[in-house]
Design an enzyme around this catalytic site. Structure first.
Site, short mmCIF file in Angstrom:
data_model
loop_
_atom_site.label_atom_id
_atom_site.label_comp_id
_atom_site.label_asym_id
_atom_site.label_seq_id
_atom_site.Cartn_x
_atom_site.Cartn_y
_atom_site.Cartn_z
N ARG A 1 4.05 -1.71 3.53
CA ARG A 1 3.50 -0.08 3.50
C ARG A 1 3.24 -0.19 5.17
NH1 ARG A 1 3.50 1.28 -0.88
NH2 ARG A 1 2.12 2.34 -1.87
N GLU B 1 5.81 8.73 6.12
CA GLU B 1 7.13 9.12 5.76
C GLU B 1 7.41 10.14 5.27
OE1 GLU B 1 6.75 5.93 2.39
OE2 GLU B 1 6.36 4.55 3.47
N HIS C 1 12.28 3.91 1.61
CA HIS C 1 10.88 2.91 0.79
C HIS C 1 11.38 3.13 -0.34
CE1 HIS C 1 5.82 3.56 -0.45
NE2 HIS C 1 6.87 2.77 -1.03
N1 LIG Z 1 7.95 -1.19 -0.80
C1 LIG Z 1 7.56 -0.33 -2.42
O1 LIG Z 1 8.53 -0.33 -2.37
C2 LIG Z 1 6.62 -1.55 -2.70
C3 LIG Z 1 5.62 -1.90 -2.01
N2 LIG Z 1 4.72 -2.67 -2.31
C4 LIG Z 1 3.18 -2.73 -1.33
O2 LIG Z 1 3.67 -4.26 -1.83
C5 LIG Z 1 2.04 -5.06 -0.93
C6 LIG Z 1 1.89 -5.90 -1.69
O3 LIG Z 1 1.58 -5.51 -3.40
P1 LIG Z 1 1.71 -6.89 -4.27
O4 LIG Z 1 1.60 -7.93 -4.29
O5 LIG Z 1 1.71 -6.29 -5.40
O6 LIG Z 1 -0.14 -6.68 -4.21
P2 LIG Z 1 -1.33 -7.98 -4.80
O7 LIG Z 1 -2.09 -7.03 -5.06
O8 LIG Z 1 -0.70 -8.39 -5.51
O9 LIG Z 1 -0.93 -9.25 -3.13
C7 LIG Z 1 -1.66 -9.07 -2.35
C8 LIG Z 1 -2.30 -9.76 -1.32
O10 LIG Z 1 -2.64 -9.50 -0.19
C9 LIG Z 1 -3.75 -10.57 0.45
N3 LIG Z 1 -4.73 -10.00 0.93
C10 LIG Z 1 -5.40 -9.08 1.90
N4 LIG Z 1 -6.40 -9.03 2.18
C11 LIG Z 1 -5.67 -9.46 3.23
C12 LIG Z 1 -5.90 -10.22 4.86
N5 LIG Z 1 -6.96 -9.20 4.82
N6 LIG Z 1 -4.85 -10.53 5.13
C13 LIG Z 1 -3.38 -11.49 4.79
N7 LIG Z 1 -3.60 -11.33 3.40
C14 LIG Z 1 -4.47 -10.18 3.04
C15 LIG Z 1 -4.78 -10.56 -1.47
O11 LIG Z 1 -4.76 -11.42 -1.09
C16 LIG Z 1 -3.23 -10.48 -2.26
O12 LIG Z 1 -3.14 -12.02 -2.06
C17 LIG Z 1 1.02 -3.73 -1.80
O13 LIG Z 1 0.44 -2.74 -0.62
C18 LIG Z 1 1.92 -2.74 -2.71
O14 LIG Z 1 1.36 -1.21 -2.48
C19 LIG Z 1 4.57 -2.53 -3.88
C20 LIG Z 1 6.01 -2.35 -4.47
C21 LIG Z 1 6.79 -1.46 -4.01
O1 LIG Z 2 4.85 0.78 -6.42
C1 LIG Z 2 4.33 0.64 -5.15
O2 LIG Z 2 2.86 0.72 -4.12
C2 LIG Z 2 5.43 1.89 -4.39
O3 LIG Z 2 5.33 1.50 -3.01
C3 LIG Z 2 6.60 2.14 -4.63
O4 LIG Z 2 6.78 3.11 -4.78
P1 LIG Z 2 7.24 4.64 -5.58
O5 LIG Z 2 6.99 4.97 -7.35
O6 LIG Z 2 9.31 3.98 -5.25
O7 LIG Z 2 7.71 6.16 -5.05
#
Ligand SMILES: NC(=O)C1=CN([C@@H]2O[C@H](COP(=O)(O)OP(=O)(O)OC[C@H]3O[C@@H](n4cnc5c(N)ncnc54)[C@H](O)[C@@H]3O)[C@@H](O)[C@H]2O)C=CC1
Ligand SMILES: O=C(O)C(=O)COP(=O)(O)O
Length: 524
Positions: free
Chosen positions: A229, A258, A276
């Site tokens: 993010r 964004e 993104h």
């Molecule tokens: N670029 C994109 O299109 C996408 C971005 N994302 C983003 O990726 C991120 C991670 O997604 P997931 O792995 O599925 O989530 P998740 O919830 O499985 O993992 C997040 C991890 O961050 C850790 N965490 C929380 N606070 C923390 C801190 N202060 N310092 C270090 N670690 C900490 C948690 O313990 C957890 O293990 C989310 O913010 C999500 O929105 C997800 C999917 C697509």
């Molecule tokens: O699943 C997420 O958190 C994402 O960031 C993906 O976003 P999108 O559905 O590709 O707009």
């Protein structure tokens, strides 16, 4: 007829079961295009483009459920959804692999200058010496945030012969061992990693976790990636270290705003970017659309949903009875979480007195959700708290006891973590409210609300006065104060309440005094 609005582009194959249902009318249009019919829809399906605001909930008077085909729900006003009685669901793991693969692709591209080289060859240049790259092999990859996506990246990095450093304060030893990584401190990661990638949720604790100061601690020539993010890497801090040459390059899929407008980061040759795209694959889009479609069908069919992220559907009668304990439990979980900022393996809850006759499993989940809420990206609630705890390797249990400690009802939570345990006891007194009546071995009595300071200290003359003076010198008004001790001159505790949050410098100053063992600030 049930009406469903799909307002962002979504895999039609994933949506097929909804499109096939004879009793469901699916409209695939943007919210703005159906402004006059918004009151008709029972369900709304979105990705990240549609902003689901309080104003939209007010217009969608028949809305019962919002489905987010993805992970992050920062485009949905969850509080407004809850207020309007709308269930929000997401698809937490449908795009994990795609996002991990995208991060990896960005990493390889960054170190081999692929996007920059691509542009030059297409402009009829053949400048091989300008694009000498760096191998991934034997480099140290620092992963900040080791959840679903961080874990998948580690698996891939290992195959590339990389050393993996992980920082995640909530990663348990068990889970780390299972995946074969070792957890380190943020400073250890910063000073030892050649490449750093962030995969945390964007929350208070992670906003700007990489900033001007923390990036300065990294190796000169470090590479940084953000496919989570915008804002987790502070853009101003990154620009500073790109300008002074400390950072060798950055790969960004996400931005503080964004699409980025007049963003200086786009001007650096050694910064590569994508719009993104982490979740933008056929597979991920099919997964997330199919997952939310199934959940919506279940929900509309009166069956339980598994990835609800706000309030569960409860009968009003049941909710009224457990409501006082629900709120108390949630706060107790939150307090324990803030006092135990270490990996936790077990949460054990015990019920005594009249509360034991109620639906305690719901109260247990409320406590867990208060506990986990500060640690994970998605909004944790009673529906998903158990699942999330399990995913994080945290076991939880509840026990009804026939003990009689003198209270009409008593909740006790014991939390077992790495080298540290914590016990909290609370009760609800009708017409008086929630009280915390015990911390570890100490008896105490305070109302769990607002901004609190929990101090462990030695029972010696002058300690309380010194705390009062430091706070007074900083013009901090103490609203209430309770103290407890086991024996004269031994260990003691203080719980102070304030009208505003305390800044960290003040807590550090208090913690530095000889007779003060620890200072923890708690915000409820
Ligand atoms: N670029 C994109 O299109 C996408 C971005 N994302 C983003 O990726 C991120 C991670 O997604 P997931 O792995 O599925 O989530 P998740 O919830 O499985 O993992 C997040 C991890 O961050 C850790 N965490 C929380 N606070 C923390 C801190 N202060 N310092 C270090 N670690 C900490 C948690 O313990 C957890 O293990 C989310 O913010 C999500 O929105 C997800 C999917 C697509
Ligand atoms: O699943 C997420 O958190 C994402 O960031 C993906 O976003 P999108 O559905 O590709 O707009």
């Amino acid at each position: 007829m049930i009406h469903v609005l799909v307002s962002d582009s979504m895999s039609s194959e994933g949506l097929q079961p909804l499109l096939d249902a004879a009793h469901i009318n699916v409209v695939q249009k943007k919210v703005e295009e159906v402004d006059h019919e918004l009151h008709l829809f029972d369900a709304l399906l979105v990705r990240s483009a549609t902003k689901v605001t309080e104003e939209l909930f007010e217009k969608m008077t028949n809305l019962k459920i919002v489905g987010r085909a993805g992970v992050g729900v920062d485009n949905i006003d969850i509080e407004a959804a809850t207020k309007h009685g709308v269930v929000v669901i997401n698809a937490p793991n449908g795009n994990t692999i795609s996002t991990a693969e995208h991060t990896f692709a960005m990493m390889a591209s960054l170190l081999r200058h692929i996007p920059q080289a691509n542009v030059t060859v297409k402009s009829n240049e053949w400048n091989r010496s300008a694009f000498v790259g760096t191998e991934l092999y034997s480099k140290s990859l620092g992963i900040i945030g080791f959840g679903r996506i961080g874990g998948e990246i580690a698996k891939r990095a290992r195959v590339f012969g990389m050393n993996i450093l992980v920082f995640d304060p909530f990663l348990t030893k068990d889970r780390a061992e299972k995946i074969g990584v070792s957890n380190c401190t943020l400073d250890e990661l910063l000073t030892n990693a050649d490449i750093i990638t962030v995969h945390t949720p964007l929350i208070k604790e992670t906003r700007g976790i990489l900033n001007k100061e923390t990036i300065a601690k990294t190796k000169k020539g470090v590479y940084l990636l953000n496919c989570a993010r915008g804002g987790i890497i502070d853009e101003a801090g990154l620009i500073h270290h790109l300008e002074n040459g400390h950072v060798a390059g950055a790969a960004l899929d996400v931005f503080e705003v964004e699409p980025p407008v007049n963003n200086k980061l786009l001007k650096f040759d050694n910064v590569i970017v994508t719009p993104h795209l982490g979740a933008s694959t056929k597979e991920a889009q099919l997964n997330v659309a199919a997952q939310v479609t199934q959940e919506i069908l279940n929900f509309l069919d009166g069956k339980p949903v598994t990835s609800s992220i706000n309030l569960p559907t409860l009968t009003k009668e049941l909710f009224d009875k457990i409501q006082p304990f629900y709120h108390l439990a949630k706060k107790m979980g939150n307090i324990v979480s803030q006092c135990m900022k270490v990996p936790v393996q077990e949460v054990a809850i015990q019920y005594e007195g009249s509360v034991a006759e109620l639906e305690t499993s719901f109260i247990t989940k409320a406590l867990l959700s208060g506990f986990l809420g500060a640690r994970v990206d998605i909004t944790v609630n009673e529906v998903n708290a158990g699942m999330i705890a399990k995913e994080r390797g945290i076991s939880f249990s509840e026990k009804i006891t026939s003990n009689n400690s003198g209270y009409e009802n008593l909740l006790e939570v014991k939390v077992f973590g790495d080298n540290q345990n914590f016990v909290l006891r609370g009760t609800h007194v009708p017409h008086y409210g929630e009280r915390i009546v015990g911390i570890n071995d100490f008896n105490i009595d305070f109302y769990p609300t607002g901004h609190l300071l929990y101090i462990q200290h030695q029972d010696k003359p002058g300690v309380i006065g010194r705390v009062g003076k430091v706070l007074g010198d900083h013009e901090v008004n103490i609203a209430t104060m309770q103290v407890g001790r086991k024996e004269k001159g031994g260990e003691a505790i203080m719980m102070l309440a304030f009208d505003r949050p305390l800044d960290d410098t003040l807590t550090s100053q208090l913690a530095a005094y000889d007779d003060i063992v620890s200072v923890k600030s708690i915000d409820l």
